[in-house]
Design a protein around this motif. Structure first.
Motif, PDB file in Angstrom:
ATOM      1  N   ARG A   1      44.322 -63.981  57.517  1.00  0.00           N
ATOM      2  CA  ARG A   1      44.994 -63.072  56.680  1.00  0.00           C
ATOM      3  C   ARG A   1      44.808 -61.880  58.386  1.00  0.00           C
ATOM      4  NH1 ARG A   1      40.883 -58.716  55.353  1.00  0.00           N
ATOM      5  NH2 ARG A   1      39.784 -60.684  54.453  1.00  0.00           N
ATOM      6  N   GLY A   2      45.977 -60.564  58.553  1.00  0.00           N
ATOM      7  CA  GLY A   2      45.649 -59.805  59.508  1.00  0.00           C
ATOM      8  C   GLY A   2      44.931 -58.612  59.328  1.00  0.00           C
ATOM      9  N   ASP A   3      44.472 -57.722  59.917  1.00  0.00           N
ATOM     10  CA  ASP A   3      43.610 -56.511  59.903  1.00  0.00           C
ATOM     11  C   ASP A   3      44.257 -55.460  58.570  1.00  0.00           C
ATOM     12  OD1 ASP A   3      41.752 -57.639  61.466  1.00  0.00           O
ATOM     13  OD2 ASP A   3      42.796 -56.567  63.976  1.00  0.00           O
TER      14      ASP A   3
ATOM     15  N   PRO B   1      49.266 -61.617  55.337  1.00  0.00           N
ATOM     16  CA  PRO B   1      48.710 -62.780  55.641  1.00  0.00           C
ATOM     17  C   PRO B   1      49.793 -63.016  56.871  1.00  0.00           C
ATOM     18  CG  PRO B   1      49.310 -63.069  53.885  1.00  0.00           C
ATOM     19  CD  PRO B   1      49.883 -61.884  53.903  1.00  0.00           C
ATOM     20  N   THR B   2      49.138 -63.746  58.201  1.00  0.00           N
ATOM     21  CA  THR B   2      49.349 -63.371  58.726  1.00  0.00           C
ATOM     22  C   THR B   2      50.754 -64.508  59.934  1.00  0.00           C
ATOM     23  OG1 THR B   2      48.478 -65.555  60.983  1.00  0.00           O
ATOM     24  CG2 THR B   2      47.359 -62.768  60.685  1.00  0.00           C
ATOM     25  N   GLY B   3      50.844 -65.833  58.778  1.00  0.00           N
ATOM     26  CA  GLY B   3      51.851 -66.791  58.639  1.00  0.00           C
ATOM     27  C   GLY B   3      50.938 -68.179  58.971  1.00  0.00           C
TER      28      GLY B   3
ATOM     29  N   ASP C   1      38.269 -61.892  50.243  1.00  0.00           N
ATOM     30  CA  ASP C   1      39.264 -61.590  49.945  1.00  0.00           C
ATOM     31  C   ASP C   1      40.861 -61.860  50.139  1.00  0.00           C
ATOM     32  OD1 ASP C   1      41.312 -59.741  48.930  1.00  0.00           O
ATOM     33  OD2 ASP C   1      40.987 -57.673  50.502  1.00  0.00           O
ATOM     34  N   ASP C   2      41.243 -62.889  50.212  1.00  0.00           N
ATOM     35  CA  ASP C   2      42.046 -63.961  50.512  1.00  0.00           C
ATOM     36  C   ASP C   2      42.575 -64.944  49.601  1.00  0.00           C
ATOM     37  OD1 ASP C   2      41.155 -63.666  53.518  1.00  0.00           O
ATOM     38  OD2 ASP C   2      39.318 -64.057  52.407  1.00  0.00           O
ATOM     39  N   CYS C   3      43.647 -65.599  50.427  1.00  0.00           N
ATOM     40  CA  CYS C   3      44.530 -66.538  49.802  1.00  0.00           C
ATOM     41  C   CYS C   3      44.257 -67.765  50.471  1.00  0.00           C
ATOM     42  CB  CYS C   3      45.328 -66.076  50.313  1.00  0.00           C
ATOM     43  SG  CYS C   3      47.277 -67.082  48.818  1.00  0.00           S
ATOM     44  N   PHE C   4      44.590 -68.547  49.487  1.00  0.00           N
ATOM     45  CA  PHE C   4      43.756 -69.370  49.404  1.00  0.00           C
ATOM     46  C   PHE C   4      45.388 -70.661  49.086  1.00  0.00           C
ATOM     47  CE2 PHE C   4      40.212 -68.683  49.774  1.00  0.00           C
ATOM     48  CZ  PHE C   4      39.368 -69.093  51.105  1.00  0.00           C
TER      49      PHE C   4
END
Length: 288
Positions: free
Chosen positions: A192-194, A198-200, A211-214
């Protein structure tokens, strides 16, 4: 990520209407019951689950923004609220600056198609600000030890990228003991970027708070345990889940058909002959 229940046929099934879904009662909350499980759906308020009580204990955070709402036709954030479909660029309302978040379905009044004691089906037609015509269906099925949510997105004419998923707010503490524990084994974490996009890059999972995607390539499988009270498993054939546990009152386990900003980075086209379908099942058992 298809499901055995075809949600686009829900409106054609014979229906035995409950009192809350009788003609003239559109928009009223629908209350389902199975064993000691009770569930309330509010179609007028984004077709969100406003309550899930097991043996008299409420599991969902209460309030207009909470419960469990469907995320559709996208999940999480769209970067700057913009996405492309071929050569066309579209701007969604920036409702979480600088991004657009969680779709338009949660801000829309849905129609109750059918309801009985333990199941109900709801629909709404995609409309502005979403630029493509189509229909969304949500089927809710309650059992004494589980609830299954199924969502479908159909295109009326032109194809378009779409996502679907759910954003439940589970209470951190049920008032019966310790705070909830979250257990899952993801294959990766979307870096996750600032800007929360998502940065890829896929990275090894980091410890929370999140607060993230998995990514869970074998399907979403997350267990919530309230020690001494209840165990609840969130499962789905979908391969992505967002975990959010940065608030004191609640935690979120969000199965979804793609990652945040996926309309741009991993578009899943919905066509008139290929609808998007996703389901999640929550199963529980008491520990007391």
């Amino acid at each position: 990520m298809t499901n055995d229940v075809r949600t686009d046929d829900a409106g054609d099934q014979p229906a035995r209407f409950s009192e809350s879904a009788q003609p003239g009662q559109q928009g009223q909350p629908v209350r389902l019951k199975a064993g000691d499980a009770e569930l309330t759906v509010d179609p007028a308020h984004g077709c969100r689950l406003t309550g899930l009580r097991i043996g008299g204990t409420e599991l969902l955070r209460q309030g207009d923004k909470y419960g469990c709402f469907p995320m559709v036709p996208w999940c999480g954030r769209i970067e700057l609220g913009q996405f492309r479909n071929g050569g066309e660029r579209h701007q969604m309302p920036v409702n979480h600056p600088p991004h657009a978040i969680h779709g338009t379905g949660r801000d829309t009044a849905w129609r109750t198609v059918r309801a009985d004691d333990s199941s109900a089906a709801f629909t709404y037609d995609l409309a502005a600000p979403w630029p493509y015509p189509g229909r969304v269906t949500q089927l809710v099925e309650l059992a004494p030890d589980a609830v299954t949510l199924t969502m479908g997105v159909e295109a009326a004419s032109d194809s378009f990228p779409a996502q679907a998923g759910w954003h439940p707010w589970f209470l951190r503490n049920l008032g019966t003991g310790e705070d909830v524990q979250i257990d899952f084994t993801p294959g990766w974490q979307e870096e996750r970027g600032d800007d929360h996009i998502p940065t890829g890059r896929r990275i090894d999972p980091l410890p929370g708070p999140w607060d993230d995607c998995f990514g869970m390539p074998d399907g979403v499988d997350v267990t919530l345990t309230w020690p001494g009270a209840l165990e609840l498993k969130v499962a789905s054939r979908a391969e992505w889940v967002v975990i959010y546990d940065e608030q004191e009152a609640a935690v979120c386990v969000e199965p979804q058909s793609g990652p945040p900003n996926g309309l741009n980075t991993l578009p899943r086209l919905v066509t008139p002959i290929d609808p998007l379908e996703i389901s999640t099942t929550w199963t529980w058992r008491t520990l007391a």
